[in-house]
Design a protein around this motif. Structure first.
Motif, PDB file in Angstrom:
ATOM      1  N   PHE A  57     -23.277  45.552 -50.492  1.00  0.00           N
ATOM      2  CA  PHE A  57     -23.754  46.157 -52.018  1.00  0.00           C
ATOM      3  C   PHE A  57     -24.458  47.480 -51.636  1.00  0.00           C
ATOM      4  O   PHE A  57     -24.411  48.165 -52.681  1.00  0.00           O
ATOM      5  CB  PHE A  57     -24.758  45.047 -52.538  1.00  0.00           C
ATOM      6  CG  PHE A  57     -24.099  43.817 -52.972  1.00  0.00           C
ATOM      7  CD1 PHE A  57     -23.323  43.786 -54.207  1.00  0.00           C
ATOM      8  CD2 PHE A  57     -24.036  42.755 -52.242  1.00  0.00           C
ATOM      9  CE1 PHE A  57     -22.704  42.671 -54.630  1.00  0.00           C
ATOM     10  CE2 PHE A  57     -23.151  41.397 -52.734  1.00  0.00           C
ATOM     11  CZ  PHE A  57     -22.614  41.592 -53.876  1.00  0.00           C
ATOM     12  N   ALA A  58     -24.945  47.578 -50.582  1.00  0.00           N
ATOM     13  CA  ALA A  58     -25.746  48.875 -50.509  1.00  0.00           C
ATOM     14  C   ALA A  58     -24.799  49.830 -50.234  1.00  0.00           C
ATOM     15  O   ALA A  58     -24.926  51.026 -50.643  1.00  0.00           O
ATOM     16  CB  ALA A  58     -26.658  48.740 -49.100  1.00  0.00           C
ATOM     17  N   GLN A  62     -24.167  53.057 -52.717  1.00  0.00           N
ATOM     18  CA  GLN A  62     -24.181  54.634 -52.331  1.00  0.00           C
ATOM     19  C   GLN A  62     -22.959  55.255 -52.701  1.00  0.00           C
ATOM     20  O   GLN A  62     -22.957  56.488 -53.120  1.00  0.00           O
ATOM     21  CB  GLN A  62     -24.228  54.451 -50.712  1.00  0.00           C
ATOM     22  CG  GLN A  62     -24.738  55.787 -49.929  1.00  0.00           C
ATOM     23  CD  GLN A  62     -24.952  56.091 -48.848  1.00  0.00           C
ATOM     24  OE1 GLN A  62     -24.650  54.978 -48.147  1.00  0.00           O
ATOM     25  NE2 GLN A  62     -25.644  56.777 -48.450  1.00  0.00           N
ATOM     26  N   ALA A  63     -22.012  54.595 -52.552  1.00  0.00           N
ATOM     27  CA  ALA A  63     -20.576  55.200 -52.993  1.00  0.00           C
ATOM     28  C   ALA A  63     -20.800  55.805 -54.578  1.00  0.00           C
ATOM     29  O   ALA A  63     -19.932  56.538 -54.875  1.00  0.00           O
ATOM     30  CB  ALA A  63     -19.476  54.153 -52.565  1.00  0.00           C
ATOM     31  N   TRP A  64     -21.367  54.799 -55.377  1.00  0.00           N
ATOM     32  CA  TRP A  64     -21.541  55.376 -56.687  1.00  0.00           C
ATOM     33  C   TRP A  64     -22.749  56.260 -57.158  1.00  0.00           C
ATOM     34  O   TRP A  64     -23.030  56.349 -58.190  1.00  0.00           O
ATOM     35  CB  TRP A  64     -21.474  54.021 -57.739  1.00  0.00           C
ATOM     36  CG  TRP A  64     -20.193  53.221 -57.720  1.00  0.00           C
ATOM     37  CD1 TRP A  64     -19.822  52.298 -57.007  1.00  0.00           C
ATOM     38  CD2 TRP A  64     -19.157  53.568 -58.696  1.00  0.00           C
ATOM     39  NE1 TRP A  64     -18.622  51.928 -57.336  1.00  0.00           N
ATOM     40  CE2 TRP A  64     -18.204  52.602 -58.238  1.00  0.00           C
ATOM     41  CE3 TRP A  64     -18.995  54.540 -59.613  1.00  0.00           C
ATOM     42  CZ2 TRP A  64     -16.836  52.581 -58.927  1.00  0.00           C
ATOM     43  CZ3 TRP A  64     -17.844  54.454 -60.087  1.00  0.00           C
ATOM     44  CH2 TRP A  64     -16.794  53.704 -59.753  1.00  0.00           C
ATOM     45  N   GLY A  65     -23.306  56.754 -56.239  1.00  0.00           N
ATOM     46  CA  GLY A  65     -24.428  57.750 -56.340  1.00  0.00           C
ATOM     47  C   GLY A  65     -25.620  57.289 -56.220  1.00  0.00           C
ATOM     48  O   GLY A  65     -26.361  57.964 -56.820  1.00  0.00           O
ATOM     49  N   GLY A  66     -25.980  55.973 -55.884  1.00  0.00           N
ATOM     50  CA  GLY A  66     -27.211  55.441 -55.799  1.00  0.00           C
ATOM     51  C   GLY A  66     -28.010  55.813 -54.529  1.00  0.00           C
ATOM     52  O   GLY A  66     -27.533  56.727 -53.890  1.00  0.00           O
ATOM     53  N   ASP A  67     -29.329  55.094 -54.648  1.00  0.00           N
ATOM     54  CA  ASP A  67     -30.141  55.831 -53.439  1.00  0.00           C
ATOM     55  C   ASP A  67     -30.036  54.583 -52.424  1.00  0.00           C
ATOM     56  O   ASP A  67     -30.874  54.640 -51.654  1.00  0.00           O
ATOM     57  CB  ASP A  67     -31.480  55.726 -54.146  1.00  0.00           C
ATOM     58  CG  ASP A  67     -31.631  56.789 -55.010  1.00  0.00           C
ATOM     59  OD1 ASP A  67     -30.922  57.809 -54.893  1.00  0.00           O
ATOM     60  OD2 ASP A  67     -32.495  56.514 -56.171  1.00  0.00           O
ATOM     61  N   ALA A  68     -29.179  53.756 -52.196  1.00  0.00           N
ATOM     62  CA  ALA A  68     -29.033  52.595 -51.193  1.00  0.00           C
ATOM     63  C   ALA A  68     -29.210  53.203 -49.738  1.00  0.00           C
ATOM     64  O   ALA A  68     -28.771  54.233 -49.354  1.00  0.00           O
ATOM     65  CB  ALA A  68     -27.901  51.595 -51.541  1.00  0.00           C
TER      66      ALA A  68
END
Length: 68
Positions: A57-58, A62-68
């Protein structure tokens, strides 16, 4: 396809038809059956994804531009 005879609650069928946006009883029954099968498949997919190590999920976040 096979032709069959069943007793159907007409009021429930009309409600389902309105919800599903179908034009007639056959379309309503087919759409309702597809919805049941699709719902089961979604539950099965969720169960697979919940297994530890099956999905990162991380990395997805991250791939979708999140902060993971």
């Amino acid at each position: 396809m096979t032709k069959t005879s069943v007793v159907i609650d007409r009021e429930l069928a009309r409600t389902a038809q309105a919800v599903l946006g179908t034009k007639n009883l056959r379309e309503t029954v087919d759409a309702a059956l597809r919805d049941v099968v699709d719902a089961r498949r979604r539950v099965e997919l969720i169960e697979v994804l919940r297994q530890e190590g099956r999905f990162d999920f991380a990395a997805a976040e991250q791939a979708w531009g999140g902060d993971a």
